[in-house]
Design a protein around this motif. Structure first.
Motif, PDB file in Angstrom:
ATOM      1  N   LYS A 106       1.018  -1.392  -0.148  1.00  0.00           N
ATOM      2  CA  LYS A 106      -0.076  -0.197  -0.136  1.00  0.00           C
ATOM      3  C   LYS A 106       1.046   1.211  -0.029  1.00  0.00           C
ATOM      4  O   LYS A 106       0.528   2.300  -0.738  1.00  0.00           O
ATOM      5  CB  LYS A 106      -1.003  -0.182   1.452  1.00  0.00           C
ATOM      6  N   ASN A 109       2.149   1.959  -3.472  1.00  0.00           N
ATOM      7  CA  ASN A 109       1.068   2.653  -4.586  1.00  0.00           C
ATOM      8  C   ASN A 109       0.840   4.069  -3.919  1.00  0.00           C
ATOM      9  O   ASN A 109       0.949   4.815  -4.695  1.00  0.00           O
ATOM     10  CB  ASN A 109      -0.243   1.793  -4.503  1.00  0.00           C
ATOM     11  N   ASP A 110       0.920   4.125  -2.728  1.00  0.00           N
ATOM     12  CA  ASP A 110       0.400   5.657  -2.098  1.00  0.00           C
ATOM     13  C   ASP A 110       1.764   6.572  -2.291  1.00  0.00           C
ATOM     14  O   ASP A 110       1.629   7.787  -2.687  1.00  0.00           O
ATOM     15  CB  ASP A 110       0.208   5.643  -0.755  1.00  0.00           C
ATOM     16  N   HIS A 114       0.118   4.028  -8.729  1.00  0.00           N
ATOM     17  CA  HIS A 114      -0.189   2.631  -9.126  1.00  0.00           C
ATOM     18  C   HIS A 114       0.454   1.945 -10.211  1.00  0.00           C
ATOM     19  O   HIS A 114       0.644   0.957 -10.351  1.00  0.00           O
ATOM     20  CB  HIS A 114      -1.728   2.822  -9.392  1.00  0.00           C
ATOM     21  N   GLY A 143      -4.691  -8.489  -5.664  1.00  0.00           N
ATOM     22  CA  GLY A 143      -3.959  -7.721  -5.010  1.00  0.00           C
ATOM     23  C   GLY A 143      -2.653  -7.838  -5.179  1.00  0.00           C
ATOM     24  O   GLY A 143      -2.008  -8.376  -6.199  1.00  0.00           O
TER      25      GLY A 143
END
Length: 226
Positions: A106, A109-110, A114, A143
């Motif tokens: 995560k 991605n953050d 993405h 995921g």
């Protein structure tokens, strides 16, 4: 081809003198137009059948594959795992399962977006394919989570592959940050005798790998996870 051969056979026999007083002109005028129409119809039917077959094959592949990585998806993987366990019980050979996911995905991605996350997933898929054997089945479960089933492999053999995979990811060159993975593995046994139990044991080992600092492989031995 068969229609052409059937239509041409009487005329060929006449030309070689095997048939006498053959109405060559009348036969040509009556038979060949029908034969040509029949051959065209056969060709059209064959092309339509091939297109339908290719479409059905593409739909089946799409329903069984992860569109990003081309690996098996969860829908396709679970029956394969189930069948491998049945085969393992029947022929008395080992079956091991590895589950893994990308550490701090995560945050990747953050922080980096993405597209970078997608690149990490695709790269992990390629490294899994290079590391695993041809008979092993690799899947993206969803995921950043992946799984590999190892037929005819005990937990020690799966551990060797898992460590090779973990080190391969850790040493990969990334332009923005180091990427690591955590892995849990379990082996089929009397107490882990079906796909649900084996998956749960591997997930438990993965959970412990995450809690123990990530970037490591944890094995599940019956009631012992280490």
């Amino acid at each position: 081809i068969s229609t052409f051969m059937y239509a041409a056979t009487p005329q060929v026999m006449f030309l070689f003198g095997l048939v006498h007083d053959f109405p060559f002109a009348q036969y040509t005028a009556m038979v060949w137009p029908a034969a040509i129409v029949l051959m065209i119809m056969h060709y059209i039917f064959a092309q339509n059948y091939r297109r339908r077959y290719d479409l059905e094959l593409a739909l089946e592949l799409a329903s069984n594959s992860d569109p990003m990585t081309g690996l098996s998806n969860r829908r396709h993987f679970i029956p394969i795992l189930h069948n491998e366990i049945i085969r393992g019980h029947r022929f008395n050979h080992s079956v091991s399962l590895m589950v893994l996911d990308i550490d701090h995905f995560k945050a990747i991605n953050d922080t980096h977006g993405h597209p970078t996350g997608d690149l990490v997933i695709c790269t992990l898929a390629k490294i899994c394919q290079k590391t695993a054997r041809k008979l092993d089945v690799i899947a993206r479960l969803g995921g950043e989570e992946f799984a590999i089933v190892f037929p005819c492999t005990d937990i020690q053999g799966a551990y060797i592959v898992a460590e090779r995979l973990r080190r391969g990811i850790e040493s990969s060159l990334w332009t923005k940050r180091q990427i690591t993975i955590s892995i849990g593995i379990a082996e089929m046994s009397d107490s882990l005798s079906n796909s649900s139990e084996l998956t749960e044991a591997a997930d438990l080992a993965l959970y412990k790998a995450k809690n123990n600092g990530r970037n490591r492989v944890v094995r599940c031995h019956l009631n012992n996870v280490n």
